[in-house]
Design an enzyme around this catalytic site. Structure first.
Site, PDB file in Angstrom:
ATOM      1  N   HIS A 186     -36.044  27.690 -66.374  1.00  0.00           N
ATOM      2  CA  HIS A 186     -36.475  28.640 -67.392  1.00  0.00           C
ATOM      3  C   HIS A 186     -35.307  29.239 -68.150  1.00  0.00           C
ATOM      4  O   HIS A 186     -35.360  29.428 -69.353  1.00  0.00           O
ATOM      5  CB  HIS A 186     -37.249  29.789 -66.753  1.00  0.00           C
ATOM      6  CG  HIS A 186     -38.633  29.408 -66.364  1.00  0.00           C
ATOM      7  ND1 HIS A 186     -39.491  28.807 -67.239  1.00  0.00           N
ATOM      8  CD2 HIS A 186     -39.298  29.526 -65.205  1.00  0.00           C
ATOM      9  CE1 HIS A 186     -40.632  28.582 -66.629  1.00  0.00           C
ATOM     10  NE2 HIS A 186     -40.548  29.002 -65.383  1.00  0.00           N
ATOM     11  N   GLU A 428     -42.445   3.244 -74.693  1.00  0.00           N
ATOM     12  CA  GLU A 428     -41.443   3.758 -73.762  1.00  0.00           C
ATOM     13  C   GLU A 428     -41.337   2.903 -72.505  1.00  0.00           C
ATOM     14  O   GLU A 428     -40.614   3.228 -71.576  1.00  0.00           O
ATOM     15  CB  GLU A 428     -41.693   5.239 -73.420  1.00  0.00           C
ATOM     16  CG  GLU A 428     -43.131   5.592 -73.153  1.00  0.00           C
ATOM     17  CD  GLU A 428     -43.385   7.090 -73.052  1.00  0.00           C
ATOM     18  OE1 GLU A 428     -42.447   7.893 -73.012  1.00  0.00           O
ATOM     19  OE2 GLU A 428     -44.575   7.452 -72.991  1.00  0.00           O
ATOM     20  N   ASP A 452     -37.665   7.491 -71.924  1.00  0.00           N
ATOM     21  CA  ASP A 452     -38.222   6.608 -70.903  1.00  0.00           C
ATOM     22  C   ASP A 452     -37.888   5.151 -71.167  1.00  0.00           C
ATOM     23  O   ASP A 452     -37.695   4.379 -70.223  1.00  0.00           O
ATOM     24  CB  ASP A 452     -39.741   6.799 -70.807  1.00  0.00           C
ATOM     25  CG  ASP A 452     -40.083   8.008 -69.953  1.00  0.00           C
ATOM     26  OD1 ASP A 452     -39.487   8.128 -68.860  1.00  0.00           O
ATOM     27  OD2 ASP A 452     -40.891   8.835 -70.381  1.00  0.00           O
ATOM     28  N   CYS A 499     -39.426   9.591 -81.037  1.00  0.00           N
ATOM     29  CA  CYS A 499     -39.462  10.992 -80.616  1.00  0.00           C
ATOM     30  C   CYS A 499     -38.621  11.240 -79.360  1.00  0.00           C
ATOM     31  O   CYS A 499     -38.645  12.332 -78.804  1.00  0.00           O
ATOM     32  CB  CYS A 499     -40.892  11.457 -80.408  1.00  0.00           C
ATOM     33  SG  CYS A 499     -41.797  10.444 -79.225  1.00  0.00           S
TER      34      CYS A 499
HETATM   35  C1  PEP Z   1     -39.522   9.800 -74.223  1.00  0.00           C
HETATM   36  O1  PEP Z   1     -39.759   9.243 -73.154  1.00  0.00           O
HETATM   37  O2  PEP Z   1     -38.592   9.470 -74.987  1.00  0.00           O
HETATM   38  C2  PEP Z   1     -40.345  10.942 -74.656  1.00  0.00           C
HETATM   39  C3  PEP Z   1     -40.194  11.484 -75.834  1.00  0.00           C
HETATM   40  O3  PEP Z   1     -41.235  11.424 -73.739  1.00  0.00           O
HETATM   41  P1  PEP Z   1     -40.836  12.452 -72.560  1.00  0.00           P
HETATM   42  O4  PEP Z   1     -39.396  12.829 -72.771  1.00  0.00           O
HETATM   43  O5  PEP Z   1     -41.767  13.585 -72.695  1.00  0.00           O
HETATM   44  O6  PEP Z   1     -41.054  11.610 -71.360  1.00  0.00           O
HETATM   45 MG    MG Z   2     -41.563   9.678 -72.104  1.00  0.00          MG
END
Ligand code: PEP
Ligand code: MG
Length: 571
Positions: A186, A428, A452, A499
Site C-alpha cells: 500500500h 499474454e 505476462d 497495455c
Molecule cells: C500484462 O500481463 O502485461 C498485463 C497488462 O496484465 P497484468 O499486469 O494485470 O497481468
Molecule cells: Mg497479465
C-alpha cells in the site's frame, strides 16, 4: 558518503533530511490478575470502537487529500478491526493467559500477521503489514496516546503503514525509505499516487540512518545516497530541477493529439485499477483507457461485488470520459491475485493454473454477473470488453458464447444493454501470439500484455528478482511474437494495442509504432512523455527501425540500437 540499494517503488528524485517514523513504545504490563479478565475485554472493546471512529475520519480525510481509492485502505482496516477472528484471539489470550488487553492484542496480531506472511500470494503476504498497523493503532489507543507528530523531509520506517501515510502532509514530505515492502504494498501505491519518490525493501540497514542525515532518494533506480558530498548534491539538485521543469513542460503535450509527423494516429491511453483513477487519466490528457484491471474491484472484499456494485463502477468510468475509448478487462484473478471467495485447493504453479479466463469459465456465475454489469453499463459510453489470458481459440469462443448468453438473458428480461460492444483479447500467452492469425478472425482487437507475455515466453517469474534479466521485454523472442501479432491482425484488419509495462517505456515507443501498434496504454504518469515521442516520429521511419531491430540477436544489441534512436528525439 555511503549507499543503500533497494526496490525502486516510486520514480523521481527526493533530497532532504532523514526523519524516522515514531514506533510505538510497549512499556505496559503483559499480565493481569485472573479476575480482571472482564475489565480487560471491556478495555479492548472500547479501544476497538475508538479505532473504528478514527478509521472513519482517516478515510474521509485521505479521500480529500489523496484520493478516494487510496482512502479505501482504511475501510479495509475497519473490516479487519471488527473481524471476529481478531476479537476471538484477543479474548482467548486474556482468558487463557491472564493477558492485559495490550498483551493480548500484541499476541493476537503477531499470530495473524505470521499467518498472512506465510502465504504464497504476494498480495495476501502484504496484508501482514495491515494487521500490524491495526495492532499498532489499538495499542496506541489502549495506552491513551494521540497522533501528534508533524513529519517532514525523507521518512524512514521499517514499513510505512497506511495509518502513518495518512498522517503525512504531502507538501512537507518528499520521499521515503522502508526496510520492508514491495512494489505492490500500500505504501508504494500511495507514494506513486502522491508523486513521492520511494525506495523500499532496503532491509535492516535503515537502522544505520540517523535523524538529520542528508540523503538523496533516487526512486528511478532504487538507490539511496547517504550524506553525499557537495558535488553529488549539486548534481542531483540540478537533476531534480530538470525533472520538475520537464514534467511541467510536458504536461501540455499530454493534451495534444497523438499523431505522428506523417499523420498516423497512435492512441496514448492509460491503465486504471479503480474508477477514482479516471481523475488522473483526464488530467494527463490520455486518449482513453486501454486497460481497466477490474480485479481491483474484487480485492479487499469479503464477497464477490454484486452486479449493481459493478455496474456503478463501470458506469462511473464510462461516464467520466463518454467519448473516449474505454477497454474494460474481465476479471483476471488467480495467479498472483488470489481472491478468498474462490476457494479451491492451493496450486503448485498458480501462474500456470486456474487464472483469469480459466477461472472465470469455472466460476461461470461470477463471470456472467460481471458480463451483465458490463453490457448494461455499455450504454453509458464507449465500452470495449477484453478477455485476459486467452491461450486457445476454444477459450475465446466459449467466452463469446457466454457473452451472447448474457446478452440474450438481458434482452429476455427487458433490461437495457448495449448489443454491439467490440470484443477483444489480451495477448499474454505465447500460444495466443503464435495463433494470432486464427484468433484475429474472432475478435475486434488485440491488446498485448507484455508483463505476462514476457513471463510465459521466457519462463521467468515476473516477481522473482533473481531472473530479472530474463524478464525483459527487449528479449528478441518477445519482439518477434509482438511482430507476429501485429502482422496477423493487420491481415484481418484488426487493431493492436499494448497495455503491459513496455507500452509506457519511451525507449520502446519507436519500435512499437514501427511494429504496427496503434494504441499504447500505460500508467497515467507516462502519458505525456510517450505522447511527446509519438508526435516526433514518422511511421515510415519507425517501420524501418523495427525491421532492423527484428534482425538483432541479443537484448543488449536491441537496447543499444534503441538508445541510438532515442538520441534523435527530445525526451
Ligand atoms: C500484462 O500481463 O502485461 C498485463 C497488462 O496484465 P497484468 O499486469 O494485470 O497481468
Ligand atoms: Mg497479465
Amino acid at each position: 558518503m555511503w549507499e543503500i540499494e533497494g526496490i525502486a517503488a516510486s520514480a523521481g528524485i527526493a533530497i532532504g533530511q532523514v526523519m524516522h517514523i515514531q514506533e510505538c513504545v510497549h512499556d505496559f504490563s503483559r499480565t493481569v490478575a485472573p479476575g480482571e479478565a472482564p475489565r480487560e475485554k471491556e478495555r479492548f472493546l472500547s479501544a476497538q470502537q475508538v479505532a473504528d471512529t478514527e478509521l472513519d475520519e482517516l478515510q474521509e480525510r485521505t479521500a480529500i487529500t489523496v484520493g478516494k481509492d487510496q482512502a479505501e485502505v482504511f475501510g479495509a482496516h475497519k473490516l479487519m478491526v471488527q473481524d471476529p477472528s481478531l476479537v476471538d484471539a484477543v479474548f482467548e489470550e486474556i482468558e487463557n493467559n491472564c493477558a492485559s488487553a495490550e498483551g493480548a492484542v500484541e499476541v493476537a496480531v503477531e499470530a495473524i500477521a505470521t499467518m498472512f506472511a506465510s502465504l504464497d500470494d504476494e498480495y495476501m503476504r502484504e496484508r501482514a503489514a495491515d494487521i500490524k498497523d491495526i495492532g499498532k493503532r489499538l495499542l496506541r489507543i489502549l495506552q491513551g496516546n494521540v497522533e501528534t507528530v508533524n513529519y517532514e523531509g525523507i521518512l524512514v520506517a521499517s514499513d510505512l503503514l497506511p495509518s502513518d501515510t495518512a498522517a503525512i502532509d504531502f507538501d512537507r514530505v518528499s520521499g521515503f525509505i522502508t526496510a520492508l515492502g514491495g512494489k505492490t504494498s500500500h505504501s508504494s501505491i500511495l507514494a506513486r499516487a502522491a508523486g513521492l519518490s520511494a525506495v523500499v525493501g532496503v532491509g535492516c540497514v535503515i537502522d544505520k540512518l540517523c535523524d538529520g542525515d542528508m540523503v538523496i532518494v533516487d526512486g528511478h533506480i532504487g538507490k539511496v545516497l547517504v550524506n553525499p558530498d557537495e558535488n553529488l548534491l549539486v548534481e542531483y539538485r540540478q537533476r531534480l530541477q530538470e525533472e520538475k521543469a520537464k514534467t511541467a513542460s510536458l504536461a501540455q503535450v499530454g493534451h495534444l493529439p497523438g499523431i505522428t509527423l506523417d499523420g498516423h494516429s497512435i492512441e496514448v491511453a492509460a491503465n486504471i485499477g479503480t474508477p477514482g483513477d479516471m481523475k488522473k487519466v483526464l488530467a494527463v490528457g490520455a486518449d482513453g483507457v486501454g486497460l481497466f484491471r477490474t480485479e481491483f474491484l474484487f480485492l479487499d472484499k469479503t464477497s464477490v461485488p454484486t452486479e449493481e456494485e459493478q455496474f456503478q463502477s463501470y458506469r462511473t468510468v464510462l461516464m467520466a470520459a463518454p467519448y473516449k475509448k474505454i477497454v474494460i478487462r474481465t476479471l483476471d484473478a488467480g495467479g498472483d491475485k488470489q481472491l478468498p471467495f474462490f476457494g479451491g485447493l492451493p496450486e503448485a504453479n498458480p501462474a500456470l493454473g486456474l487464472r483469469a479466463i480459466r477461472l472465470c469459465m469455472v466460476y461461470k456465475d461470477v463471470f456472467k454477473t460481471q458480463l451483465r454489469a458490463l453490457l448494461r453499463a455499455g450504454l453509458e459510453g464507449n465500452l470495449y470488453i477484453m478477455f485476459p489470458m486467452i491461450a486457445t481459440l476454444d477459450e475465446l469462443l466459449a467466452a463469446k458464447v457466454l457473452l451472447k448468453e448474457v446478452a440474450d438473458e438481458l434482452a429476455n428480461e427487458k433490461i437495457p444493454y448495449r448489443s454491439d460492444v467490440p470484443v477483444g483479447i489480451m495477448i499474454e500467452v505465447p500460444s495466443a501470439a503464435i495463433i494470432a492469425d486464427i484468433l484475429a478472425e474472432e475478435v475486434d482487437f488485440f491488446s498485448i500484455g507484455t508483463n505476462d507475455l514476457v513471463q510465459y515466453t521466457m519462463a521467468a517469474d515476473r516477481m522473482n528478482e533473481h531472473v530479472a534479466s530474463l524478464s525483459d521485454y527487449f528479449q528478441p523472442p518477445v519482439i518477434r511474437l509482438i511482430a507476429n501479432v501485429t502482422k496477423a491482425a493487420q491481415k484481418s484488419g484488426k487493431w493492436v494495442g499494448m497495455c503491459g509495462e513496455m507500452a509506457g517505456d519511451p525507449l520502446a515507443t519507436p519500435l512499437l509504432v514501427g511494429l504496427g501498434l496503434t494504441e499504447l496504454s500505460m500508467s497515467a504518469r507516462s502519458v505525456p512523455v510517450v505522447k511527446n515521442l509519438v508526435r516526433q516520429l514518422t511511421v515510415e521511419q519507425a517501420k524501418e527501425w523495427a525491421e532492423q531491430i527484428l534482425t538483432l540477436r541479443t537484448t543488449a544489441d536491441i537496447k543499444k540500437k534503441l538508445e541510438k534512436i532515442a538520441e534523435k528525439f527530445t525526451i
